[in-house]
Motif scaffolding. Structure first.
Motif, mmCIF file in Angstrom:
data_model
loop_
_atom_site.group_PDB
_atom_site.id
_atom_site.type_symbol
_atom_site.label_atom_id
_atom_site.label_comp_id
_atom_site.label_asym_id
_atom_site.label_seq_id
_atom_site.Cartn_x
_atom_site.Cartn_y
_atom_site.Cartn_z
ATOM 1 N N PHE A 171 0.728 -1.242 0.084
ATOM 2 C CA PHE A 171 -0.180 -0.066 0.055
ATOM 3 C C PHE A 171 0.794 1.200 -0.063
ATOM 4 O O PHE A 171 0.534 2.047 -0.763
ATOM 5 C CB PHE A 171 -0.953 0.118 1.319
ATOM 6 C CG PHE A 171 -1.774 1.272 1.379
ATOM 7 C CD1 PHE A 171 -2.805 1.273 0.706
ATOM 8 C CD2 PHE A 171 -1.496 2.329 2.201
ATOM 9 C CE1 PHE A 171 -3.728 2.556 0.816
ATOM 10 C CE2 PHE A 171 -2.146 3.403 2.480
ATOM 11 C CZ PHE A 171 -3.408 3.469 1.558
ATOM 12 N N TYR A 172 1.918 1.464 0.840
ATOM 13 C CA TYR A 172 2.764 2.477 0.989
ATOM 14 C C TYR A 172 3.589 2.531 -0.300
ATOM 15 O O TYR A 172 3.916 3.646 -0.596
ATOM 16 C CB TYR A 172 3.656 2.422 2.362
ATOM 17 C CG TYR A 172 2.749 2.831 3.456
ATOM 18 C CD1 TYR A 172 1.872 4.045 3.545
ATOM 19 C CD2 TYR A 172 2.419 1.703 4.413
ATOM 20 C CE1 TYR A 172 1.014 4.224 4.445
ATOM 21 C CE2 TYR A 172 1.528 2.086 5.862
ATOM 22 C CZ TYR A 172 1.137 3.423 5.752
ATOM 23 O OH TYR A 172 0.197 3.735 6.898
ATOM 24 N N GLY A 173 3.919 1.357 -0.844
ATOM 25 C CA GLY A 173 4.820 1.419 -1.956
ATOM 26 C C GLY A 173 4.068 2.257 -3.098
ATOM 27 O O GLY A 173 4.394 3.002 -3.896
ATOM 28 N N GLY A 174 2.553 1.840 -3.280
ATOM 29 C CA GLY A 174 2.062 2.235 -4.064
ATOM 30 C C GLY A 174 1.664 3.676 -3.932
ATOM 31 O O GLY A 174 1.664 4.549 -4.929
ATOM 32 N N LEU A 175 1.474 4.077 -2.576
ATOM 33 C CA LEU A 175 1.366 5.674 -2.498
ATOM 34 C C LEU A 175 2.521 6.377 -3.026
ATOM 35 O O LEU A 175 2.516 7.524 -3.545
ATOM 36 C CB LEU A 175 1.037 5.782 -1.109
ATOM 37 C CG LEU A 175 1.078 7.094 -0.444
ATOM 38 C CD1 LEU A 175 -0.343 7.974 -0.961
ATOM 39 C CD2 LEU A 175 1.000 7.062 1.228
ATOM 40 N N ARG A 176 3.752 5.833 -2.590
ATOM 41 C CA ARG A 176 4.829 6.616 -3.020
ATOM 42 C C ARG A 176 5.232 6.576 -4.404
ATOM 43 O O ARG A 176 5.633 7.598 -4.831
ATOM 44 C CB ARG A 176 6.202 5.735 -2.176
ATOM 45 C CG ARG A 176 6.373 6.358 -0.769
ATOM 46 C CD ARG A 176 7.733 5.780 -0.450
ATOM 47 N NE ARG A 176 7.857 4.445 -0.537
ATOM 48 C CZ ARG A 176 7.219 3.516 0.297
ATOM 49 N NH1 ARG A 176 6.816 3.820 1.489
ATOM 50 N NH2 ARG A 176 7.935 2.106 0.115
ATOM 51 N N TYR A 178 -2.572 1.190 -4.615
ATOM 52 C CA TYR A 178 -2.899 2.098 -3.957
ATOM 53 C C TYR A 178 -4.154 3.032 -4.702
ATOM 54 O O TYR A 178 -4.039 3.045 -5.912
ATOM 55 C CB TYR A 178 -1.974 3.166 -3.579
ATOM 56 C CG TYR A 178 -2.373 4.773 -2.974
ATOM 57 C CD1 TYR A 178 -2.628 4.686 -1.731
ATOM 58 C CD2 TYR A 178 -2.599 5.676 -3.811
ATOM 59 C CE1 TYR A 178 -2.958 5.741 -1.007
ATOM 60 C CE2 TYR A 178 -3.228 6.766 -3.183
ATOM 61 C CZ TYR A 178 -3.268 6.734 -1.847
ATOM 62 O OH TYR A 178 -3.788 8.101 -1.243
ATOM 63 N N SER A 179 -5.082 3.557 -3.824
ATOM 64 C CA SER A 179 -6.194 4.358 -4.348
ATOM 65 C C SER A 179 -6.680 5.490 -3.263
ATOM 66 O O SER A 179 -6.292 5.004 -2.051
ATOM 67 C CB SER A 179 -7.216 3.543 -4.842
ATOM 68 O OG SER A 179 -8.115 3.129 -3.821
ATOM 69 N N ALA A 180 -6.842 6.411 -3.633
ATOM 70 C CA ALA A 180 -7.382 7.577 -2.485
ATOM 71 C C ALA A 180 -8.586 6.955 -1.869
ATOM 72 O O ALA A 180 -8.785 7.045 -0.731
ATOM 73 C CB ALA A 180 -7.831 8.774 -3.118
ATOM 74 N N PHE A 181 -9.630 6.309 -2.493
ATOM 75 C CA PHE A 181 -10.656 5.704 -1.865
ATOM 76 C C PHE A 181 -10.116 4.752 -0.807
ATOM 77 O O PHE A 181 -10.876 4.749 0.310
ATOM 78 C CB PHE A 181 -11.452 4.745 -3.087
ATOM 79 C CG PHE A 181 -12.763 4.029 -2.729
ATOM 80 C CD1 PHE A 181 -13.493 4.450 -1.613
ATOM 81 C CD2 PHE A 181 -12.923 2.933 -3.244
ATOM 82 C CE1 PHE A 181 -14.606 4.132 -1.157
ATOM 83 C CE2 PHE A 181 -14.128 2.349 -3.034
ATOM 84 C CZ PHE A 181 -14.997 2.953 -1.912
ATOM 85 N N LEU A 182 -9.349 3.876 -1.165
ATOM 86 C CA LEU A 182 -8.738 2.887 0.025
ATOM 87 C C LEU A 182 -8.083 3.636 1.056
ATOM 88 O O LEU A 182 -8.663 3.288 2.356
ATOM 89 C CB LEU A 182 -7.895 1.903 -0.621
ATOM 90 C CG LEU A 182 -7.227 1.013 0.250
ATOM 91 C CD1 LEU A 182 -8.118 0.111 1.164
ATOM 92 C CD2 LEU A 182 -6.001 -0.035 -0.360
#
Length: 126
Positions: free
Chosen positions: A2-7, A14-18
């Protein structure tokens, strides 16, 4: 993941919804007496963040069919159960279940060309 996708901005992880759904779940466990938290509490049943997650589900997440959307819908269903809206909770959980089948999460992935990390993420969701 998740954090990798955010970065990196990787929409498969990652999604803003999640992210908003995770924050809404986290608010359940926050210290409600903290003045910084009180602005997010809203009315007795749904926090401001919970309401934002619902808005995203209605307007921005429509048409998304990926693992972060499934995870977010499951969390949103849990939020609905938590405030006593069981029919809505079942609806979001059912929609997440349907999306699992739509993207093939029910199929064995061990022999596919997906990375080990993605296969692991799929197994965690199912």
């Amino acid at each position: 993941m998740f954090y990798g996708g955010l970065r990196t901005g990787d929409a498969r992880r990652y999604s803003a919804f999640l992210h908003v759904c995770i924050l809404a779940i986290g608010l359940r466990y926050a210290d409600k007496s903290d003045p910084g938290i009180q602005e997010f509490i809203g009315d007795a049943s749904e926090s401001v963040i919970h309401q934002k997650a619902l808005w995203i589900a209605r307007y921005e997440a429509e048409g998304r069919c990926d693992v972060p959307a499934i995870q977010a819908l499951l969390l949103l269903g849990d939020l609905k159960f938590g405030v006593g809206r069981y029919n809505s909770g079942w609806m979001y959980a059912g929609l997440a279940s349907r999306l699992c089948f739509d993207i093939g999460l029910h199929q064995e992935r061990s022999e596919s060309k997906l990375s080990e990390e993605v296969v692991h993420m799929h197994h965690m969701v199912v």
